[in-house]
Enzyme design. Structure first.
Site, PDB file in Angstrom:
ATOM      1  N   HIS A  47       0.839  -1.207   0.000  1.00 17.78           N
ATOM      2  CA  HIS A  47       0.000   0.000   0.000  1.00 17.78           C
ATOM      3  C   HIS A  47       0.874   1.257   0.000  1.00 17.78           C
ATOM      4  CE1 HIS A  47      -2.906  -2.866   2.061  1.00 17.78           C
ATOM      5  NE2 HIS A  47      -3.630  -2.409   1.067  1.00 17.78           N
ATOM      6  N   VAL A 187       4.221  -6.118  -4.622  1.00 10.35           N
ATOM      7  CA  VAL A 187       5.387  -6.000  -3.742  1.00 10.35           C
ATOM      8  C   VAL A 187       5.511  -7.320  -2.975  1.00 10.35           C
ATOM      9  CG1 VAL A 187       6.432  -4.687  -1.848  1.00 10.35           C
ATOM     10  CG2 VAL A 187       5.019  -3.511  -3.554  1.00 10.35           C
ATOM     11  N   SER A 196       0.264  -8.966   1.444  1.00  8.06           N
ATOM     12  CA  SER A 196      -1.197  -8.944   1.454  1.00  8.06           C
ATOM     13  C   SER A 196      -1.645  -8.678   2.884  1.00  8.06           C
ATOM     14  CB  SER A 196      -1.719 -10.317   1.011  1.00  8.06           C
ATOM     15  OG  SER A 196      -3.067 -10.472   1.376  1.00  8.06           O
ATOM     16  N   SER A 197      -2.763  -7.971   3.014  1.00  5.81           N
ATOM     17  CA  SER A 197      -3.294  -7.743   4.371  1.00  5.81           C
ATOM     18  C   SER A 197      -3.613  -9.082   5.028  1.00  5.81           C
ATOM     19  CB  SER A 197      -4.566  -6.895   4.293  1.00  5.81           C
ATOM     20  OG  SER A 197      -4.275  -5.691   3.647  1.00  5.81           O
TER      21      SER A 197
END
Ligand code: PAF
Length: 287
Positions: A47, A187, A196-197
């Protein structure tokens, strides 16, 4: 970018509805370019790279944090989705030209909802579309409304969600919104795991187990000239099954139409979804 705007921008702000956000943005004048980074929070370096690119290309950056219930086809997935709002705010506060917007559901989906559903066709029938019914209509809806209410110049999305990116571009095309939709490379951590979250819900051991995902994608890419597609996929599935994850799908499709391909001469993408324990992970590689 004019120096006057730069000075004005130098204030980190958080808004909890679109009206206040738009009121604040008015002060910057009509010429201001706005880069939007829509998120569901649980922010990571992926992000932050979207925010950094948006900051280079625009006068200000708006980051929205909204866990969109409409895109979860499974209520326990929605419940388990990581929420780290304080850390998210702290991370973003290091970026001075960023405005955070944390709207609530009624702001995003007002009674007078501006969205008319679009037709997603094949995008909604294969891969994520097939395995997560309702997911892409929910993504198209929320992103449309964010674009409608915030009116960004450009918006930035990670290409880990490769099919989501195609859905958003299709939504913009059909609704004729004037937003430039930009995709940014996935990324990865130092071992290749896509950030990833959802990784917040993995144990250290599972983070290690999850590397079979990128290893499988790289296996396919390295052998793409040696086998026919079906044979290649079968070999890759055998390779994947040596690991501890449960495969949901592994497939190769045209990177634009998402149709099945018979050979790898055209631009193709290999997409994968798998469960690591309870956590569903996706990734892809362009071949
Ligand atoms: O990729 C995400 O985090 C979400 O799908 C998005 C684009 C913010 C819409 O809720």
């Amino acid at each position: 970018m004019s120096p006057i705007i730069t000075r004005k921008m130098d204030a980190f702000r958080i808004f909890y509805d679109f009206i206040q956000l738009k009121e604040h943005m008015k002060h910057f004048g009509a010429q201001l370019t706005v880069g939007l980074v829509p998120t569901m929070g649980a922010l990571h370096q992926g992000h932050i790279e979207l925010v950094e690119r948006a900051a280079i290309e625009n006068d200000i950056v708006v980051v929205t944090i909204f866990v969109n219930p409409k895109q979860f086809n499974n209520s326990s997935d929605l419940k388990q989705y990581p929420r780290t709002i304080e850390t998210d705010i702290a991370l973003l506060s290091a970026h001075k030209n960023v405005i955070i917007c944390i709207p609530n559901e009624i702001d995003v989906y007002p009674k007078n909802d501006p969205y008319s559903p679009i037709t997603l066709g094949i995008l909604n029938q294969v891969l994520e579309g097939k395995y997560r019914p309702g997911h892409f209509p929910g993504v198209a809806h929320v992103v449309h409304n964010l674009f409608h209410f915030i009116e960004p110049t450009s918006a930035y999305f990670g290409l880990k969600d490769y099919q989501q990116f195609a859905v958003i571009r299709e939504m913009v095309k059909q609704t004729q919104l004037k937003v430039k939709v930009e995709g940014c490379d996935t990324v990865r951590d130092e071992n290749g795991l896509a950030l990833s979250s959802r990784n917040f819900n993995l144990s250290e051991e599972q983070i290690n187990d999850a590397l079979i995902i990128i290893d499988t994608l790289r296996y396919i890419k390295s052998k793409k000239n040696q086998f026919e597609i079906d044979h290649l996929l079968a070999k890759a599935k055998d390779f994947f099954n040596k690991g501890k994850l449960t495969l949901e799908y592994l497939d190769i499709v045209d990177a634009q139409s998402f149709k099945k391909v018979n050979n790898l001469n055209r631009k193709t993408v290999c997409c994968i979804a798998a469960f690591c324990g309870e956590v569903r992970l996706i990734d892809n590689i362009l071949l």
